[in-house]
Motif scaffolding. Structure first.
Motif, PDB file in Angstrom:
ATOM      1  N   LYS A 178      17.639  -2.062   6.429  1.00 31.99           N
ATOM      2  CA  LYS A 178      17.333  -2.347   7.832  1.00 31.99           C
ATOM      3  C   LYS A 178      16.431  -1.293   8.471  1.00 31.99           C
ATOM      4  N   GLN A 179      15.432  -0.911   7.719  1.00 29.46           N
ATOM      5  CA  GLN A 179      14.470   0.066   8.236  1.00 29.46           C
ATOM      6  C   GLN A 179      13.414  -0.654   9.078  1.00 29.46           C
ATOM      7  N   PRO A 180      12.803   0.045  10.037  1.00 28.27           N
ATOM      8  CA  PRO A 180      11.810  -0.585  10.896  1.00 28.27           C
ATOM      9  C   PRO A 180      10.621  -1.121  10.092  1.00 28.27           C
ATOM     10  N   ASN A 181       9.983  -2.158  10.628  1.00 31.05           N
ATOM     11  CA  ASN A 181       8.875  -2.795   9.918  1.00 31.05           C
ATOM     12  C   ASN A 181       7.720  -1.845   9.621  1.00 31.05           C
ATOM     13  N   ASP A 182       7.396  -0.979  10.594  1.00 27.69           N
ATOM     14  CA  ASP A 182       6.233  -0.115  10.347  1.00 27.69           C
ATOM     15  C   ASP A 182       6.522   0.854   9.188  1.00 27.69           C
ATOM     16  N   LEU A 183       7.723   1.418   9.170  1.00 26.34           N
ATOM     17  CA  LEU A 183       8.080   2.320   8.067  1.00 26.34           C
ATOM     18  C   LEU A 183       8.116   1.551   6.744  1.00 26.34           C
ATOM     19  N   THR A 184       8.644   0.344   6.781  1.00 21.06           N
ATOM     20  CA  THR A 184       8.702  -0.483   5.573  1.00 21.06           C
ATOM     21  C   THR A 184       7.295  -0.720   5.014  1.00 21.06           C
ATOM     22  N   GLY A 185       6.351  -1.007   5.902  1.00 18.69           N
ATOM     23  CA  GLY A 185       4.971  -1.225   5.476  1.00 18.69           C
ATOM     24  C   GLY A 185       4.393   0.031   4.840  1.00 18.69           C
ATOM     25  N   ILE A 186       4.551   1.149   5.522  1.00 19.23           N
ATOM     26  CA  ILE A 186       3.996   2.416   5.026  1.00 19.23           C
ATOM     27  C   ILE A 186       4.589   2.752   3.664  1.00 19.23           C
ATOM     28  N   VAL A 187       5.907   2.636   3.565  1.00 19.53           N
ATOM     29  CA  VAL A 187       6.599   3.031   2.337  1.00 19.53           C
ATOM     30  C   VAL A 187       6.271   2.079   1.185  1.00 19.53           C
TER      31      VAL A 187
ATOM     32  N   ALA B  31      -4.119   1.251   0.814  1.00 13.14           N
ATOM     33  CA  ALA B  31      -2.864   1.901   1.199  1.00 13.14           C
ATOM     34  C   ALA B  31      -2.923   2.369   2.660  1.00 13.14           C
ATOM     35  N   GLY B  32      -4.039   2.952   3.062  1.00 16.96           N
ATOM     36  CA  GLY B  32      -4.171   3.455   4.436  1.00 16.96           C
ATOM     37  C   GLY B  32      -3.647   4.880   4.562  1.00 16.96           C
ATOM     38  N   ALA B  33      -4.069   5.543   5.644  1.00 15.73           N
ATOM     39  CA  ALA B  33      -3.838   6.984   5.806  1.00 15.73           C
ATOM     40  C   ALA B  33      -2.369   7.388   5.661  1.00 15.73           C
ATOM     41  N   ASP B  34      -1.468   6.709   6.378  1.00 10.45           N
ATOM     42  CA  ASP B  34      -0.058   7.107   6.368  1.00 10.45           C
ATOM     43  C   ASP B  34       0.556   6.960   4.976  1.00 10.45           C
ATOM     44  N   SER B  35       0.209   5.859   4.305  1.00 10.75           N
ATOM     45  CA  SER B  35       0.770   5.619   2.980  1.00 10.75           C
ATOM     46  C   SER B  35       0.170   6.575   1.953  1.00 10.75           C
ATOM     47  N   VAL B  36      -1.113   6.873   2.092  1.00 10.26           N
ATOM     48  CA  VAL B  36      -1.733   7.824   1.168  1.00 10.26           C
ATOM     49  C   VAL B  36      -1.038   9.180   1.302  1.00 10.26           C
ATOM     50  N   ALA B  37      -0.814   9.607   2.547  1.00 10.69           N
ATOM     51  CA  ALA B  37      -0.147  10.901   2.761  1.00 10.69           C
ATOM     52  C   ALA B  37       1.253  10.904   2.147  1.00 10.69           C
ATOM     53  N   ALA B  38       2.009   9.841   2.378  1.00 10.30           N
ATOM     54  CA  ALA B  38       3.375   9.771   1.844  1.00 10.30           C
ATOM     55  C   ALA B  38       3.352   9.739   0.314  1.00 10.30           C
ATOM     56  N   ALA B  39       2.412   8.978  -0.252  1.00 15.64           N
ATOM     57  CA  ALA B  39       2.336   8.850  -1.712  1.00 15.64           C
ATOM     58  C   ALA B  39       1.945  10.188  -2.344  1.00 15.64           C
ATOM     59  N   ILE B  40       1.022  10.913  -1.710  1.00 14.22           N
ATOM     60  CA  ILE B  40       0.601  12.213  -2.245  1.00 14.22           C
ATOM     61  C   ILE B  40       1.797  13.175  -2.245  1.00 14.22           C
ATOM     62  N   THR B  41       2.530  13.194  -1.120  1.00 13.40           N
ATOM     63  CA  THR B  41       3.704  14.069  -1.054  1.00 13.40           C
ATOM     64  C   THR B  41       4.709  13.690  -2.149  1.00 13.40           C
ATOM     65  N   ALA B  42       5.005  12.391  -2.256  1.00 11.65           N
ATOM     66  CA  ALA B  42       5.990  11.954  -3.249  1.00 11.65           C
ATOM     67  C   ALA B  42       5.537  12.309  -4.660  1.00 11.65           C
TER      68      ALA B  42
ATOM     69  N   GLN C 119      -4.197  18.109  -3.103  1.00  5.93           N
ATOM     70  CA  GLN C 119      -5.377  18.413  -2.267  1.00  5.93           C
ATOM     71  C   GLN C 119      -6.585  17.624  -2.714  1.00  5.93           C
ATOM     72  N   GLY C 120      -6.727  17.496  -4.022  1.00  5.70           N
ATOM     73  CA  GLY C 120      -7.838  16.725  -4.576  1.00  5.70           C
ATOM     74  C   GLY C 120      -7.809  15.296  -4.055  1.00  5.70           C
ATOM     75  N   TRP C 121      -6.620  14.701  -4.056  1.00  6.31           N
ATOM     76  CA  TRP C 121      -6.489  13.313  -3.588  1.00  6.31           C
ATOM     77  C   TRP C 121      -6.676  13.216  -2.080  1.00  6.31           C
ATOM     78  N   GLU C 122      -6.227  14.221  -1.356  1.00  7.69           N
ATOM     79  CA  GLU C 122      -6.467  14.231   0.102  1.00  7.69           C
ATOM     80  C   GLU C 122      -7.964  14.219   0.381  1.00  7.69           C
ATOM     81  N   LYS C 123      -8.685  15.061  -0.355  1.00  5.63           N
ATOM     82  CA  LYS C 123     -10.142  15.127  -0.171  1.00  5.63           C
ATOM     83  C   LYS C 123     -10.776  13.804  -0.533  1.00  5.63           C
ATOM     84  N   ARG C 124     -10.299  13.252  -1.634  1.00 13.08           N
ATOM     85  CA  ARG C 124     -10.845  11.975  -2.103  1.00 13.08           C
ATOM     86  C   ARG C 124     -10.635  10.899  -1.022  1.00 13.08           C
TER      87      ARG C 124
END
Ligand code: ATP
Ligand code: MG
Length: 395
Positions: free
Chosen positions: A276-285, A308-319, A330-335
């Protein structure tokens, strides 16, 4: 023992305590704010408990709002800030192992402390910082122990959510479960099935982001609480793997859920909906979880990053950085930053421009536009209106 109340949140609220005291009642800071102040942690909100009944609180202050009057909570408005003032209370006749269905207002602080979950959450501080510790909370705070107030078995029976709170605090504070409390957790884990998913999720997501996620998770698994969480019942292998990841604290919800989903064999959207997570978080994740395997195998191309879009790219890089020790975040952030466009709206060519050039509206136009976008994202064409218009008309 006194707690330092020079933190601005306290300073601003001390006059409220004094006003209540001047009217002849007792008033204290209680709960998380006292615990966190003693631990030197940031204070986010201060809770006030009082011997005055709600009607009496309303007589003391000019501006109040009945935010939760049936539970004894009145919001006192003071210079634009709202303070929750809650009458001392006992809770009784817990049915279905959740929330009390009757609260009784009382005049005794000790009785109010007795209904609280853990000793470290049952401390009260007077306006001058004097701590009233009726259940050994200070000693447990020193020893970094989470101990149920009173009999742990009974307390988890009254309200099964407390078990999730226990493992959440374990992770959030880096504390250890006291033995009897840990045993009661293992004995009563099945009661968790009576608790609403939203409430379990709120605690679980805080566990995921805690400084000692590993300990909180491991207690959760040892006690078998996972068996009563949405879509985790048969995920033992994945959860063990998750618990073994680098212990480093996870910075936010998006990366926490993404990392969890990256080691579990479950469909992301279904999982997030089950929690039951919010829709926006569900989309990003869900977009991030899809990107993670492409990042760790270095197969992600511009199109995948764009999709993926900015928020998902950031989350995926962290994960991904938890899954692969030498991951080049950092390489992927730059990319990603270097993508020619980051949203469809940034494309220099519009449907209107194509129509102005004589194209008929319709599916064919949409397809051409999509092709141009793909070419720009891939770096095959510059994001230039004239060039794109020419290329589109030549198709
Ligand atoms: P934080 O604000 O960091 O989540 P907290 O301890 O303030 O921590 P809250 O949920 O804000 O947690 O609750 C405030 C206080 O109310 C707690 O410190 C505790 O004394 C009491 N409390 C909250 N939930 C329960 C519960 N389920 N059972 C018993 N007492 C509870
Ligand atoms: Mg709180």
């Amino acid at each position: 023992m006194r707690v330092d109340l020079t933190h601005p949140e306290f300073v601003a609220a001390i006059p409220i305590l004094r006003r209540i005291e001047e009217a002849g009642y007792e008033a204290y800071f209680v709960g998380g704010c006292v615990r966190d102040a003693l631990l030197g942690l940031p204070i986010h909100d201060v809770d006030i408990a009082t011997s005055a009944y709600p009607g009496e609180v309303k007589q003391i202050f000019r501006r109040t709002v009945d935010t939760g009057i049936q539970h004894g909570t009145v919001m006192v408005l003071d210079h634009g800030t709202g303070y929750e003032v809650t009458t001392f209370r006992t809770e009784s006749t817990y049915q279905d192992f959740r929330r009390p269905d009757k609260v009784t207002f009382v005049r005794s602080l000790k009785e109010d402390q007795l209904r609280r979950d853990f000793t470290i959450n049952a401390l009260a501080a007077r306006h001058d910082g004097l701590i009233i510790d009726n259940f050994g909370g200070l000693a447990d705070l020193d020893a970094h122990l989470l101990r149920a107030v009173g009999n742990a078995q009974d307390r988890f029976h009254e309200d099964a959510l407390r078990m999730m709170r226990a493992v959440r605090f374990e992770s959030q504070l880096g504390f250890t479960l006291e033995d009897a409390t840990a045993r009661a957790l293992a004995d009563n884990a099945p009661l968790l099935k009576h608790i609403a998913v939203e409430r379990i999720a709120a605690e679980f997501s805080r566990l995921l982001k805690g400084i000692n996620r590993t300990a909180g998770l491991s207690s959760m698994l040892t006690a078998g609480l996972d068996k009563y969480c949405p879509m985790l019942a048969d995920q033992e292998t994945g959860l063990a793997k998750f618990a073994d990841l680098p212990a480093r604290q996870l910075p936010d919800d998006a990366s926490a859920w993404t990392l969890l989903l990256s080691v579990l064999a479950v469909p992301a959207v279904r999982f997030m909906k089950a929690w039951k997570q919010p829709n926006d978080l569900t989309g990003i994740v869900s977009r991030a979880a899809k990107l993670v395997p492409e990042l760790v195998t270095a197969r992600a191309d511009n199109a995948a990053l764009f999709a993926a879009g900015a928020d998902s790219v950031a989350a995926a890089i962290t994960a991904a950085s938890y899954l692969q020790p030498d991951f080049d975040g950092q390489g992927w952030e730059k990319r990603y930053a270097a993508l020619p466009i980051h949203s469809a709206g940034e494309l220099a060519l519009t449907g209107q421009a194509l129509m102005d050039a004589g194209m008929k509206p319709g599916p064919a136009l949409g397809k051409i536009l999509a092709k141009m976008r793909t070419a720009v994202i891939a770096g095959e064409l510059p994001n230039d209106k004239q060039v794109l218009l020419q290329a589109a008309l030549a198709k």
